[in-house]
Design an enzyme around this catalytic site. Structure first.
Site, PDB file in Angstrom:
ATOM      1  N   HIS A 152       0.812  -1.224   0.000  1.00  0.00           N
ATOM      2  CA  HIS A 152       0.000   0.000   0.000  1.00  0.00           C
ATOM      3  C   HIS A 152       0.840   1.265   0.000  1.00  0.00           C
ATOM      4  O   HIS A 152       2.077   1.225   0.035  1.00  0.00           O
ATOM      5  CB  HIS A 152      -0.970  -0.004   1.185  1.00  0.00           C
ATOM      6  CG  HIS A 152      -0.333  -0.031   2.551  1.00  0.00           C
ATOM      7  ND1 HIS A 152       0.413   1.009   3.054  1.00  0.00           N
ATOM      8  CD2 HIS A 152      -0.371  -0.966   3.535  1.00  0.00           C
ATOM      9  CE1 HIS A 152       0.813   0.727   4.276  1.00  0.00           C
ATOM     10  NE2 HIS A 152       0.367  -0.475   4.599  1.00  0.00           N
ATOM     11  N   CYS A 198       2.313  -4.849   6.946  1.00  0.00           N
ATOM     12  CA  CYS A 198       2.134  -4.741   5.491  1.00  0.00           C
ATOM     13  C   CYS A 198       3.433  -4.297   4.824  1.00  0.00           C
ATOM     14  O   CYS A 198       4.482  -4.209   5.461  1.00  0.00           O
ATOM     15  CB  CYS A 198       1.013  -3.761   5.182  1.00  0.00           C
ATOM     16  SG  CYS A 198      -0.611  -4.274   5.786  1.00  0.00           S
TER      17      CYS A 198
END
Length: 232
Positions: free
Chosen positions: A141, A149
Site C-alpha cells: 500500500h 504490510c
C-alpha cells in the site's frame, strides 16, 4: 494463463471509475508506457512480484505471453518495515508474512491511498498459527506506516497498482506475490540462521522457490512446495 472474458476486459474500466485510480493513470501511465516500450514490453503483459524483507526491496518482473522468461522491470524500496525476520505467526505480532501468495484484492479507496491485498493467511499460515488467530488484511500500500504490510509511499503505489490493473485487465487472474525473508542464497541463509535457527526447515523450503526463479526466470508451481512446508 486463462483466456480473458468480458468481465476481465472491463476490469480497468471499472477501476477507472475511482478517482484515485484515474489520478494515478493521469500522472504515471504515460511515463510507465515509455519505460515499458524501452524494455520492449508492448501490449499485454504478465506480472510477478517478489519482496525481500531484509533488503526492504519489492521487485516487479514482467513478461509477455509469448515469452518464457520474466525480466526485471522496476524495483521499489519499502518505505518502512515492522517486526523482524520470520513468518507472521498470529494477529498483532507486527510481522510481515513470508511465503507464496497472490493478489486477492484491489482497494482503490484504501486508507493508505491505494492498496493491493494478498491472500494471507494461506493454507500454510493457518496450519502454523494453530490455535492462535493468524490475523489478516495484509497489503502492499501507500503511505509510510505499517503493522505488518508493505508500504511504498503514495507515489510508488500508484505505479505498482497501475501495473497490477493492466495485468489483471489482460486476463491474469492470479498475480503471484512471493515474500521472502531475504535473498535466500546459501550464504545469506547461513548468516541469518545464526539468529533464527527455528526457521531452518521453513526457509530452506522457501529457498527452493527462490532458486527456481533465479535459475529459470519463471515462476515455480508452488503447490507442491506449500504441501511440503515444514515448521515448528
Amino acid at each position: 494463463m486463462s483466456i480473458p472474458t468480458l468481465a476481465q476486459s472491463s476490469f480497468k474500466t471499472q477501476q477507472l471509475t475511482f478517482e484515485r485510480v484515474r489520478e494515478a493513470y493521469d500522472v504515471k501511465w504515460e511515463n510507465l508506457q515509455k519505460e515499458l516500450a524501452k524494455e520492449q514490453i508492448t501490449g499485454k503483459f504478465i506480472l510477478y512480484i517478489a519482496a525481500y524483507k531484509a533488503e526492504r526491496r519489492l521487485e516487479i518482473w514482467l513478461k509477455q505471453s509469448t515469452q518464457k522468461q520474466y525480466k526485471l522491470f522496476k524495483v521499489y524500496p519499502f518505505c518502512t518495515l515492522s517486526g523482524v525476520l520470520g513468518p507472521k505467526l498470529k494477529e498483532g505480532d507486527l510481522q510481515t508474512p513470508e511465503g507464496f501468495y497472490h493478489i486477492a484484492a484491489f482497494n482503490p479507496k484504501s486508507n493508505f491511498h491505494l492498496s493491493l491485498g494478498i491472500n494471507y493467511p494461506n493454507s500454510v499460515d493457518l496450519l502454523r498459527s494453530a490455535n492462535e488467530k493468524p490475523g489478516n488484511h495484509i497489503y502492499i500500500h501507500g503511505n509510510c506506516v505499517t503493522v505488518g504490510c508493505i508500504p511504498l509511499t503514495d507515489e510508488k503505489i500508484k505505479e505498482v497498482y497501475i501495473l497490477a490493473v493492466e495485468a489483471r485487465n489482460s486476463g491474469q487472474n492470479e498475480i503471484p506475490v512471493h515474500i521472502f525473508p531475504f535473498k535466500i542464497t546459501d550464504a545469506n541463509l547461513n548468516k541469518h540462521l545464526s539468529a533464527f535457527p527455528q526457521y531452518k526447515a521453513f526457509w530452506t523450503n522457501l529457498q527452493q522457490g527462490y532458486a527456481y526463479f533465479k535459475k529459470y526466470r519463471q515462476v515455480p508451481d508452488v503447490t507442491e512446495l506449500m504441501n511440503t512446508y515444514q515448521f515448528k
